[in-house]
Design a protein around this motif. Structure first.
Motif, PDB file in Angstrom:
ATOM      1  N   GLY A 201     -41.891 -76.065 -31.093  1.00 14.73           N
ATOM      2  CA  GLY A 201     -42.211 -75.131 -30.285  1.00 14.73           C
ATOM      3  C   GLY A 201     -43.139 -74.698 -29.378  1.00 14.73           C
ATOM      4  O   GLY A 201     -43.777 -74.197 -28.542  1.00 14.73           O
ATOM      5  N   THR A 202     -44.120 -75.198 -30.745  1.00 18.89           N
ATOM      6  CA  THR A 202     -45.221 -75.238 -30.115  1.00 18.89           C
ATOM      7  C   THR A 202     -46.491 -76.182 -30.939  1.00 18.89           C
ATOM      8  O   THR A 202     -46.144 -76.377 -31.733  1.00 18.89           O
ATOM      9  CB  THR A 202     -46.366 -73.904 -30.144  1.00 18.89           C
ATOM     10  OG1 THR A 202     -47.685 -73.517 -29.873  1.00 18.89           O
ATOM     11  CG2 THR A 202     -46.340 -73.628 -31.805  1.00 18.89           C
ATOM     12  N   TYR A 203     -47.919 -76.397 -29.881  1.00 19.28           N
ATOM     13  CA  TYR A 203     -48.348 -77.497 -30.877  1.00 19.28           C
ATOM     14  C   TYR A 203     -49.482 -76.574 -30.913  1.00 19.28           C
ATOM     15  O   TYR A 203     -50.222 -75.907 -30.658  1.00 19.28           O
ATOM     16  CB  TYR A 203     -48.708 -77.882 -29.695  1.00 19.28           C
ATOM     17  CG  TYR A 203     -50.310 -79.486 -30.032  1.00 19.28           C
ATOM     18  CD1 TYR A 203     -49.740 -80.518 -30.714  1.00 19.28           C
ATOM     19  CD2 TYR A 203     -51.484 -78.912 -29.834  1.00 19.28           C
ATOM     20  CE1 TYR A 203     -50.853 -81.136 -31.510  1.00 19.28           C
ATOM     21  CE2 TYR A 203     -52.981 -80.389 -29.948  1.00 19.28           C
ATOM     22  CZ  TYR A 203     -52.286 -81.075 -31.355  1.00 19.28           C
ATOM     23  OH  TYR A 203     -53.583 -81.929 -31.408  1.00 19.28           O
ATOM     24  N   THR A 204     -49.464 -77.145 -32.684  1.00 16.85           N
ATOM     25  CA  THR A 204     -50.553 -76.641 -33.169  1.00 16.85           C
ATOM     26  C   THR A 204     -51.743 -77.759 -33.613  1.00 16.85           C
ATOM     27  O   THR A 204     -51.327 -78.736 -34.233  1.00 16.85           O
ATOM     28  CB  THR A 204     -51.235 -75.768 -34.220  1.00 16.85           C
ATOM     29  OG1 THR A 204     -49.759 -76.179 -35.430  1.00 16.85           O
ATOM     30  CG2 THR A 204     -50.249 -74.536 -33.826  1.00 16.85           C
ATOM     31  N   LEU A 205     -53.616 -77.434 -33.731  1.00 14.80           N
ATOM     32  CA  LEU A 205     -54.046 -78.972 -34.533  1.00 14.80           C
ATOM     33  C   LEU A 205     -53.268 -78.529 -35.853  1.00 14.80           C
ATOM     34  O   LEU A 205     -53.829 -80.130 -36.373  1.00 14.80           O
ATOM     35  CB  LEU A 205     -56.062 -77.886 -34.555  1.00 14.80           C
ATOM     36  CG  LEU A 205     -56.660 -79.834 -34.564  1.00 14.80           C
ATOM     37  CD1 LEU A 205     -56.211 -80.351 -33.585  1.00 14.80           C
ATOM     38  CD2 LEU A 205     -58.300 -79.143 -34.402  1.00 14.80           C
ATOM     39  N   SER A 206     -53.559 -77.959 -36.418  1.00 16.84           N
ATOM     40  CA  SER A 206     -53.178 -77.495 -37.967  1.00 16.84           C
ATOM     41  C   SER A 206     -52.093 -78.674 -38.699  1.00 16.84           C
ATOM     42  O   SER A 206     -51.817 -79.571 -39.117  1.00 16.84           O
ATOM     43  CB  SER A 206     -52.958 -76.327 -38.946  1.00 16.84           C
ATOM     44  OG  SER A 206     -51.685 -75.469 -38.048  1.00 16.84           O
ATOM     45  N   ALA A 207     -50.747 -78.783 -37.683  1.00 10.23           N
ATOM     46  CA  ALA A 207     -49.928 -79.575 -37.409  1.00 10.23           C
ATOM     47  C   ALA A 207     -49.949 -80.825 -37.315  1.00 10.23           C
ATOM     48  O   ALA A 207     -49.006 -81.967 -37.660  1.00 10.23           O
ATOM     49  CB  ALA A 207     -48.625 -78.547 -37.462  1.00 10.23           C
ATOM     50  N   LEU A 208     -50.490 -81.485 -36.538  1.00  9.43           N
ATOM     51  CA  LEU A 208     -51.063 -82.742 -36.038  1.00  9.43           C
ATOM     52  C   LEU A 208     -50.916 -83.501 -37.632  1.00  9.43           C
ATOM     53  O   LEU A 208     -50.357 -85.156 -37.074  1.00  9.43           O
ATOM     54  CB  LEU A 208     -52.451 -82.904 -35.155  1.00  9.43           C
ATOM     55  CG  LEU A 208     -52.276 -84.335 -34.443  1.00  9.43           C
ATOM     56  CD1 LEU A 208     -51.282 -84.342 -33.922  1.00  9.43           C
ATOM     57  CD2 LEU A 208     -53.810 -84.193 -33.662  1.00  9.43           C
ATOM     58  N   ALA A 209     -51.832 -83.265 -37.907  1.00 13.98           N
ATOM     59  CA  ALA A 209     -51.860 -84.714 -39.256  1.00 13.98           C
ATOM     60  C   ALA A 209     -50.709 -84.748 -39.676  1.00 13.98           C
ATOM     61  O   ALA A 209     -49.806 -86.192 -40.365  1.00 13.98           O
ATOM     62  CB  ALA A 209     -52.909 -83.885 -40.238  1.00 13.98           C
TER      63      ALA A 209
END
Length: 589
Positions: A201-209
């Protein structure tokens, strides 16, 4: 695959090992990334296994052929018999599962939005098998629903087995879906943003990898097993003139309305099926027969339509043929879902979008010469955005499919306009529209489950000051002479709720001593139920403009008191906690 995780669930797995692994994951994000890679590998195995199984099942319809939608012709007996028998088998399985109250499948979006990422691996496996059966017998639906369902369920099981934090479980659910979609379309960027836009539901930098690694790992599996989607070769322009963006924007709006019409058609078909005097288990067979009849006109309506989409991109059909195929495929997909087959509309919407673009280019030809290949790709992505949601997903899918930056820019314009049009005129994607029909107000995978779990019963104050409803103002002043308590609840002789008054009113001079306390109860007074959610409680406070409300059961007995100030404080605390989780900040122990 299930055996591996079933083994983790048994006593054969040492509790100390799980505890140590859990501690590592919670203290070092690299271990979470490793779990994301494992989830992606499992999702890739899911895609490979389901694809191989359906290709094998397609041999029943067309022996020696590959993907059904690419056929030029089909044996009439097989076209009618196989989908009908497949529907009959699916209906029988559905009837057996309906007797089992434990079969309550939750899809990844709903799991992340309401249940903290909790999904049943058993139920998801059954959904995947139903999807394989539906697609294998020729129903006009794709496998992507089963891919993402089972891939996300593996992520959920890993997270729950390790008793990970709610946010980490939701992330692994997104990893499973990212791997499944990325592997299904040979497009890891599209898979990653599918997870960000629709599942998490949202983009976060911590979830990218974790998300990116899961998508790449899944893609590696399907390449290794040879189940990768055949590549599409599309003739792309060197540049697109600025004036062409006007009709491209128009195509985005047109595709949005075609997508809305498709979603409405599915609902109307379901309603029509309910009115038929047939048992539920027999309706998929009827749907299979109808799809088989449409396949006699054009086999491109069968299955997901992936090969037909590729052929449409390479050699776009003329205007009238494209319009006819568009109507046939839309009708076949609506019948398939409406009659009870399992599957998704992602693949189907891509083919429908290609046909929409071809029709648009044919209508536009006398006015402006726009390459049909451009309209096909733009229409493909714009219609998928309308049905599935996720404009960034489709923008990256266009980039990974064509490798053309000018064409991707055109897709970006149409995707944004398609998304805006659907939001303003319809308000739902296909998945959220289905939730709406079930009475769920879910717009994405953003975590709103905490608002439903935080009920009035958990927030109310149970020790509340009370007075008999027969008391006078003088009696009330003698009972509560000071400025506290702020609120007093009035009860009748049977201890049922009568009303709520404020202490400031009680000590106001303009009330005579002989005035009954019931005269101080304001009009429009109402109560809350203990199972009312936080969001509904906030709505009640806003509607009544009261600073506090009593909590009663179904018999009117007083259970407690809840103030708006306390509800707002808890709401702010939960929002801050959610913000911390989305930002990837360390959990407080």
């Amino acid at each position: 695959m299930t055996g591996l995780l079933d083994h983790m669930r048994t006593h054969a797995t040492p509790p100390r090992f799980l505890a140590a692994l859990r501690a590592l994951v919670r203290t070092d994000s690299l271990w979470l990334i490793a779990l994301a890679a494992i989830t992606g590998i499992l999702a890739g195995c899911v895609v490979s296994a389901m694809t191989a199984t359906t290709l094998l099942a397609h041999q029943l319809l067309a022996p020696g052929a590959g993907r059904l939608s690419g056929l030029k012709a089909i044996d009439p007996v097989r076209a009618l018999l196989v989908p009908t028998l497949g529907g009959l088998l699916l209906g029988g399985v559905g009837a057996l599962l309906a007797r089992n109250r434990r079969f309550t499948p939750i899809d990844p979006v709903e799991a992340n939005a309401l249940h903290g990422g909790r999904m049943s691996l058993r139920d998801s496996l059954l959904v995947a098998l139903q999807t394989v059966l539906s697609n294998g017998c020729g129903a006009s639906l794709g496998l992507e629903a089963g891919f993402s369902q089972l891939g996300a369920a593996f992520g959920s099981r890993i997270g729950r087995q390790l008793r990970m934090h709610r946010a980490d479980v939701r992330l692994l659910v997104g990893c499973g879906a990212a791997g499944a979609i990325g592997a299904a379309f040979d497009a890891p960027l599209a898979g990653a943003f599918y997870a960000f836009e629709l599942i998490i539901g949202t983009y976060t930098l911590s979830a990218l990898a974790p998300i990116a690694l899961a998508a790449i790992a899944a893609l590696g599996v399907v390449h290794a097993t040879g189940m990768v989607t055949p590549s599409v070769l599309v003739s792309t322009p060197v540049r697109i003139p600025a004036v062409a963006y006007v009709p491209i924007a128009g195509l985005g709006i047109v595709a949005a309305f075609v997508g809305i019409a498709l979603m409405r058609a599915v609902t109307l078909t379901e309603q029509a099926m309910r009115t038929l005097p047939l048992p539920e288990w027999l309706k998929p067979a009827l749907g299979g027969l109808l799809v088989g009849l449409l396949a006699l006109i054009s086999p491109s309506v069968l299955s997901s339509g992936h090969m037909a989409m590729q052929m449409g991109l390479i050699s776009t059909p003329p205007l009238l043929l494209a319009a006819g195929l568009l109507g046939l495929k839309a009708l076949a997909s609506a019948i398939s879902i409406g009659s009870g087959f399992r599957g998704g509309l992602f693949f189907a919407s891509l083919y429908l979008g290609v046909l929409t673009g071809a029709v648009f280019a044919g209508v536009l030809a006398p006015i402006m010469a726009l390459p049909v290949s451009v309209c096909s790709v733009v229409g493909m992505c714009a219609l998928a955005v309308a049905v599935i949601g996720g404009p960034m997903t489709m923008i990256f899918l266009a980039l990974e499919t064509t490798g053309s930056l000018p064409l991707t820019s055109a897709v970006m314009v149409s995707a944004i306009l398609s998304s805006m049009t659907v939001r303003r005129t319809f308000g739902y994607s296909f998945a959220t529209w289905r939730f709406h029909l079930r009475g769920e107000n879910i717009r994405s995978g953003v975590d709103v489950g905490w608002m439903r779990s935080l009920t009035v019963a958990r927030m109310m104050r149970t020790e509340v000051p009370t007075l008999p409803a027969t008391a006078t103002v003088a009696t009330a002043r003698d009972t509560y002479p000071g400025a506290t308590p702020r609120y007093i609840i009035l009860r009748d002789a049977h201890r049922r709720y009568v009303g709520l008054i404020e202490n400031t009113q009680l000590h106001a001079r303009h009330y005579a001593d002989t005035t009954p306390v019931t005269a101080l109860v304001q009009t429009g007074d109402e109560t809350l139920s203990p199972d009312t959610s936080l969001s509904c409680a906030l709505d009640s406070f806003e509607r009544t403009t009261r600073p506090a409300l009593a909590v009663t059961n179904e018999n009117g007995m007083v259970l407690g008191l809840l103030s708006e100030r306390y509800v707002l404080r808890r709401y702010a605390e939960e929002l801050e906690r959610t913000r911390r989780e989305l930002a990837g900040e360390k959990h407080k122990h």
